[in-house]
Write an enzyme that holds these catalytic residues in place. Structure first.
Site, PDB file in Angstrom:
ATOM      1  N   HIS A   1      18.326 -32.585 -43.246  1.00 45.02           N
ATOM      2  CA  HIS A   1      19.303 -32.501 -42.160  1.00 45.02           C
ATOM      3  C   HIS A   1      20.121 -33.772 -41.958  1.00 45.02           C
ATOM      4  CE1 HIS A   1      20.620 -32.457 -37.902  1.00 45.02           C
ATOM      5  NE2 HIS A   1      20.773 -31.169 -38.108  1.00 45.02           N
TER       6      HIS A   1
ATOM      7  N   GLU B   1      10.404 -30.420 -35.997  1.00 41.83           N
ATOM      8  CA  GLU B   1      11.858 -30.274 -36.094  1.00 41.83           C
ATOM      9  C   GLU B   1      12.566 -31.635 -36.083  1.00 41.83           C
ATOM     10  OE1 GLU B   1      13.881 -26.995 -34.165  1.00 41.83           O
ATOM     11  OE2 GLU B   1      11.983 -26.415 -33.222  1.00 41.83           O
TER      12      GLU B   1
ATOM     13  N   HIS C   1      15.328 -34.310 -36.678  1.00 44.64           N
ATOM     14  CA  HIS C   1      16.776 -34.254 -36.877  1.00 44.64           C
ATOM     15  C   HIS C   1      17.303 -35.647 -37.235  1.00 44.64           C
ATOM     16  CE1 HIS C   1      17.343 -30.066 -35.837  1.00 44.64           C
ATOM     17  NE2 HIS C   1      16.637 -30.220 -34.730  1.00 44.64           N
TER      18      HIS C   1
ATOM     19  N   GLU D   1      12.827 -32.753 -32.298  1.00 41.71           N
ATOM     20  CA  GLU D   1      13.219 -31.861 -31.207  1.00 41.71           C
ATOM     21  C   GLU D   1      12.017 -31.331 -30.428  1.00 41.71           C
ATOM     22  OE1 GLU D   1      16.286 -28.125 -30.481  1.00 41.71           O
ATOM     23  OE2 GLU D   1      16.287 -29.168 -32.415  1.00 41.71           O
TER      24      GLU D   1
END
Length: 287
Positions: free
Chosen positions: A223, A261, A263, A277
């Protein structure tokens, strides 16, 4: 060249459940700014103990995402169509559409990608100018390259765009179909991107030569990416992992808890801080 044999991870809880830490930038004084996409706020955190030192409320529907340091101030893009300065000047710029990637350039300007309008924007002296990109290209991450040009990931076009000083646009397609680049960063002699659709990294020289590095887990959905010593650090959103890719393509990875998660990330010293996240910052270092 530096290749790490293994990585060490430390976790730092941040905010309330559901706040959604999304991006992080170091302030250079032992603190970092973190965007809380679901809480509609940006916070400054003491990296020693996770204590929140400042909190800037931007509104319940603001959806602050990507952060950038520009002229000593921290700016964030917002899903409600604003760019906000959060470090004291309380400035905000209304833009057309939905901004995402943000980056400062050496001349003091702030550049941003406008996803739904398929263009780049430039903020300087309070004025906003736009540079059209290919229709339907869905621009994402933005960075100033080592050549002085502004580079942008074109997510749905599977390419990188280079904008020169005269605002001319050159598109450099990535070789792998469905690459879907998102994050971009610059090293001393190249621009790197992560291909969330293909599970790869790509290194693009200023003349457009592309070298791709497949990841061990092609479904990892990388990401974000930032420069490190001898390569780049990156997050693997779907795999809940953080990795380092050396210039020769050697990749090492550190697992985070399932559902983290990860990022955005920012380099501090030999390692990085990562916004997860799920509600924490993770510190990843070479062991």
């Amino acid at each position: 060249m530096v290749v790490f044999d293994e990585l060490r991870v430390r976790r730092l809880p941040l905010g309330s459940p559901g706040d959604g830490p999304y991006d992080v930038v170091a302030a250079g004084d032992g603190t970092a700014w973190v965007s809380l996409v679901h809480a509609g706020a940006v916070v400054r955190v003491d990296l020693a103990d996770g204590r929140v030192m400042d909190r800037v409320e931007l509104g319940a529907d603001s959806k602050p995402t990507v952060l950038a340091v520009a002229a000593g101030a921290v700016w964030c893009s917002r899903g409600d169509g604003w760019l906000s300065e959060v470090t004291g000047r309380a400035e905000a710029v209304r833009v057309d559409g939905t901004p995402y990637g943000v980056a400062a350039t050496a001349d003091g300007a702030l550049w941003f990608s406008e996803m739904t309008g398929h263009r780049l924007g430039r903020v300087a002296d309070g004025a906003v100018d736009y540079v059209p990109l290919p229709a339907g290209s869905f621009p994402a991450g933005v960075v100033q390259g080592p050549d002085g040009a502004v580079w942008c990931a074109l997510n749905t076009a599977g390419a990188l765009a280079r904008v020169d000083a005269d605002l001319g646009v050159t598109v450099h397609p990535l070789p792998t179909p469905g690459a879907a680049p998102v994050g971009v960063t610059a090293t001393a002699d190249a621009v790197w991107c992560v291909q969330i659709g293909a599970g790869q990294l790509a290194r693009v020289s200023s003349d457009g030569q592309v070298r791709e590095f497949p990841l061990p887990d092609r479904a990892a959905r990388p990401h974000a990416v930032v420069p490190g010593s001898g390569g780049v650090w990156f997050t693997e959103w779907a795999a809940a992992a953080v990795g380092f890719c050396a210039e020769d393509g050697t990749v090492v990875r550190a697992r985070l808890p399932k559902g983290s998660e990860p990022h955005g990330l920012t380099a501090v010293g030999p390692g990085v801080w990562v916004a997860c996240e799920s509600g924490e910052l993770a510190r990843v270092d070479p062991a």
